[in-house]
Design a protein around this motif. Structure first.
Motif, mmCIF file in Angstrom:
data_model
loop_
_atom_site.group_PDB
_atom_site.id
_atom_site.type_symbol
_atom_site.label_atom_id
_atom_site.label_comp_id
_atom_site.label_asym_id
_atom_site.label_seq_id
_atom_site.Cartn_x
_atom_site.Cartn_y
_atom_site.Cartn_z
ATOM 1 N N GLU A 104 0.823 -1.196 0.000
ATOM 2 C CA GLU A 104 0.000 0.000 0.000
ATOM 3 C C GLU A 104 0.860 1.249 0.000
ATOM 4 O O GLU A 104 2.056 1.201 0.287
ATOM 5 C CB GLU A 104 -0.946 0.012 1.206
ATOM 6 N N THR A 159 0.475 5.947 0.109
ATOM 7 C CA THR A 159 -0.347 7.117 0.385
ATOM 8 C C THR A 159 -0.224 8.093 -0.779
ATOM 9 O O THR A 159 0.884 8.355 -1.264
ATOM 10 C CB THR A 159 0.114 7.818 1.685
ATOM 11 N N THR A 218 5.383 5.508 -0.294
ATOM 12 C CA THR A 218 5.358 4.280 0.491
ATOM 13 C C THR A 218 6.306 4.459 1.659
ATOM 14 O O THR A 218 6.910 5.516 1.827
ATOM 15 C CB THR A 218 5.788 3.059 -0.352
ATOM 16 N N THR A 254 -5.028 9.912 0.871
ATOM 17 C CA THR A 254 -5.714 8.623 0.885
ATOM 18 C C THR A 254 -4.712 7.477 0.804
ATOM 19 O O THR A 254 -3.742 7.539 0.061
ATOM 20 C CB THR A 254 -6.691 8.527 -0.307
ATOM 21 N N THR A 255 -4.946 6.428 1.562
ATOM 22 C CA THR A 255 -4.122 5.220 1.482
ATOM 23 C C THR A 255 -4.708 4.280 0.441
ATOM 24 O O THR A 255 -5.896 3.965 0.481
ATOM 25 C CB THR A 255 -4.055 4.514 2.844
ATOM 26 N N GLU A 306 -4.099 0.643 -2.058
ATOM 27 C CA GLU A 306 -3.381 -0.625 -2.152
ATOM 28 C C GLU A 306 -2.819 -0.813 -3.549
ATOM 29 O O GLU A 306 -3.226 -0.132 -4.506
ATOM 30 C CB GLU A 306 -4.318 -1.781 -1.794
ATOM 31 N N THR A 320 -9.860 7.590 3.712
ATOM 32 C CA THR A 320 -9.302 7.095 4.972
ATOM 33 C C THR A 320 -10.049 7.726 6.133
ATOM 34 O O THR A 320 -10.152 8.947 6.213
ATOM 35 C CB THR A 320 -7.808 7.463 5.063
ATOM 36 N N SER A 370 -3.564 0.183 9.824
ATOM 37 C CA SER A 370 -2.931 1.258 9.064
ATOM 38 C C SER A 370 -3.310 1.209 7.598
ATOM 39 O O SER A 370 -2.895 2.068 6.823
ATOM 40 C CB SER A 370 -1.406 1.162 9.199
ATOM 41 N N ARG A 384 -6.111 0.850 4.238
ATOM 42 C CA ARG A 384 -7.187 1.701 3.758
ATOM 43 C C ARG A 384 -8.429 1.552 4.631
ATOM 44 O O ARG A 384 -8.840 0.449 4.975
ATOM 45 C CB ARG A 384 -7.520 1.316 2.303
ATOM 46 N N ARG A 437 5.027 8.363 5.521
ATOM 47 C CA ARG A 437 5.245 6.931 5.716
ATOM 48 C C ARG A 437 6.734 6.624 5.765
ATOM 49 O O ARG A 437 7.183 5.765 6.528
ATOM 50 C CB ARG A 437 4.569 6.146 4.595
#
Length: 530
Positions: free
Chosen positions: A128, A130, A153, A177-178, A180, A223, A256, A258, A308
């Motif tokens: 994942e 951000t 990342t 937003t997170t 994947e 999120t 942690s 989404r 992150r």
């Protein structure tokens, strides 16, 4: 045509994994890079993407089976097939609501003119990222391969290029937003800007269409606030399995992923926090309550969420302090001879090799020379074993606007001065631009950190796990030194070696620093392997 799906490289010193979850079953259609299954090792969870589009014919390794690197997992039939045709109606149904969300229902027959912007493959063990920055806004025209946004990342920043030329019709994952791997970022309309304009109202607000149920600015990829989550969010299968095996309840784990989705790393963090007696399982949670702040002072504060990358740096550095028996020894080196040699040959060196001659190649060569004599500094601990490396992959720590990264110069012990300088220059530039791949920051056996470029006179560097040694360089400063009974001004540098005392004894650490000192004070020793 049949394409084999095989176990990817699992990481340094990891040779096997367990098949945790299959996301597809035989007969299902798959797209390129769509996640097929999830593998678990004793260190990381690895998602396996599809190498080709087609139909999943056969699953060779079922859930729960242990597989080695490059083992066969499944077979995919490329191109059209019955399995894919059977799912045609389902794909059509899924496409319909997407048309409504993207265009307000005005372009229901124009799906072929739209191109989805997806999260690219993020690299080994990274599932994942951000969304940090959008460089385009809805309605802007874009060219093919033009950078649309930047993802962050815990290891690198990834730029996402436009897959086609057209107009940015919809942004699905906003900044912060997170998302994947293979998640949906945006939609590009390949038609005119006017057509894209019709889609903009539906993306931002409701006109009584299908998105009326969603609050403004909120999508299925949003999120939630800390401590909140959505009821329909499913935790990662690997996280569920880890919680069941370790006896950890869901309320102990702070997700942690989404929308608060729990990942396996979150379960590991909760377990580690419980063992250490931490108040909260989240690695980024404060260990002590914040001191009271006056109202007038609080109004002048600025609160910024840690990136992150910064969170990962903090966690890894603290892990190094907690897990290794870290000790630092110091020495100093007279840089007179090295500086004279560099000054004498730097112009000729640059003219012949096309790169500048700096001090890093001297230090890299000196360290490689010393590591041959003291191999335990180039080793690492794996359980109850010591793994000695008969090669040197030299990590060169580099400060960037995003944080500290350590690109690796592979086989530095067998490279020339020119090759080392070229590698350092290339990787240093790409590190500052955020262009380094994760593969270029993995596998190091020893690290050099140069705090001298920032004016540091003395420091104690922290180990870069699982390595057992790191050399700290510092500022070159003229100091009075006693040479043959006389006081002379010499360019001196303090050196610091931090090492893992579990496998490196004091004698070995001091010997290593002395060999580095000798090689730099008389560079001819490097040529004669003395």
């Amino acid at each position: 045509m049949t394409t084999e799906v095989r176990v990817p490289t699992l990481g340094e010193s990891v040779s096997e994994a367990t098949v945790a979850t299959w996301f597809k079953k035989p007969g299902d259609s798959v797209e390129v890079d769509e996640m097929l299954c999830e593998l678990e090792t004793d260190k990381v969870t690895v998602e396996v993407p599809s190498p080709a589009a087609g139909t999943l014919d056969e699953i060779v390794a079922g859930e729960g089976e242990t597989v080695g690197v490059d083992a066969l997992l499944a077979n995919i039939s490329e191109g059209a097939s019955e399995g894919k045709a059977d799912k045609g109606s389902k794909e059509t149904e899924e496409a319909a609501p997407k048309e409504v969300a993207g265009s307000g229902g005005d372009q229901g027959d124009a799906q072929g003119d739209k191109v989805d912007v997806m999260v690219p493959t993020l690299g080994e063990s990274v599932s994942e990222a951000t969304v940090s920055t959008w460089f385009k806004k809805v309605g802007d025209s874009v060219e093919a391969d033009e950078t649309l946004c930047e993802l962050e990342t815990d290891k690198v920043s990834v730029e996402v290029p436009a897959p086609a030329a057209g107009t940015l019709a919809e942004i699905i994952a906003e900044e912060g937003t997170t998302v994947e791997a293979n998640g949906h970022l945006a939609v590009i309309a390949k038609g005119s800007a006017g057509e894209a304009g019709a889609s903009k109202p539906a993306a931002g607000k409701s006109d009584g269409g299908d998105e009326a149920a969603a609050p403004k600015g909120e999508t299925q990829y949003s999120t939630p606030e800390a401590g909140k989550g959505r009821a329909d969010v499913e935790d990662a299968p690997s996280a569920k399995k880890a919680m069941a095996e370790k006896g950890v309840s869901r309320d102990q784990v702070r997700g942690s992923g989404r929308d608060g989705r729990a990942m396996k790393s979150d379960v590991d963090a909760a377990i580690a926090a419980a063992k250490s007696g931490a108040a909260s399982p989240a690695p980024e949670t404060k260990q002590a309550p914040r001191a009271p702040v006056a109202a007038e002072d609080e109004a002048r504060e600025e609160r910024v969420k840690m990136t992150r990358l910064r969170q990962t740096i903090a966690r890894r550095l603290k892990d190094a302090q907690n897990n290794a028996a870290m000790l630092t020894t110091y020495n100093e080196v007279d840089m007179t001879e090295t500086m004279a040699l560099r000054s004498q040959y730097k112009d000729l060196f640059e003219k012949k090799h096309g790169v500048r001659l700096g001090f890093m190649s001297f230090f890299t060569k000196a360290c490689c020379h010393a590591l041959k004599e003291v191999p335990e500094v180039n080793a690492e601990i794996d359980g109850t074993d010591i793994v000695y490396k008969n090669f040197v992959h030299m990590g060169i720590a580099a400060g960037t606007p995003q944080g500290l990264v350590v690109p690796v110069i592979r086989d530095a012990d067998s490279k020339s001065f020119a090759e080392i300088e070229a590698d350092i220059a290339d990787k240093g530039k790409r590190a500052r631009d955020g262009k380094l791949s994760m593969a270029e920051m993995q596998g190091g056996t020893f690290t050099i950190s140069n705090g001298g470029v920032y004016g540091s006179l003395m420091s104690s560097p922290i180990l870069n796990p699982p390595q057992s040694g790191i050399l700290g360089m510092h500022k070159i400063q003229d100091r009075p030194m006693v040479i043959n009974g006389e006081i002379k001004i010499r360019p001196m540098m303090y050196l610091a070696l931090s090492y893992d005392h579990r496998i490196v004894d004091g004698k070995g650490a001091v010997t290593f620093l002395v060999r580095v000192k000798e090689a730099l004070e008389d560079p001819r020793r490097l040529l004669m392997d003395l």
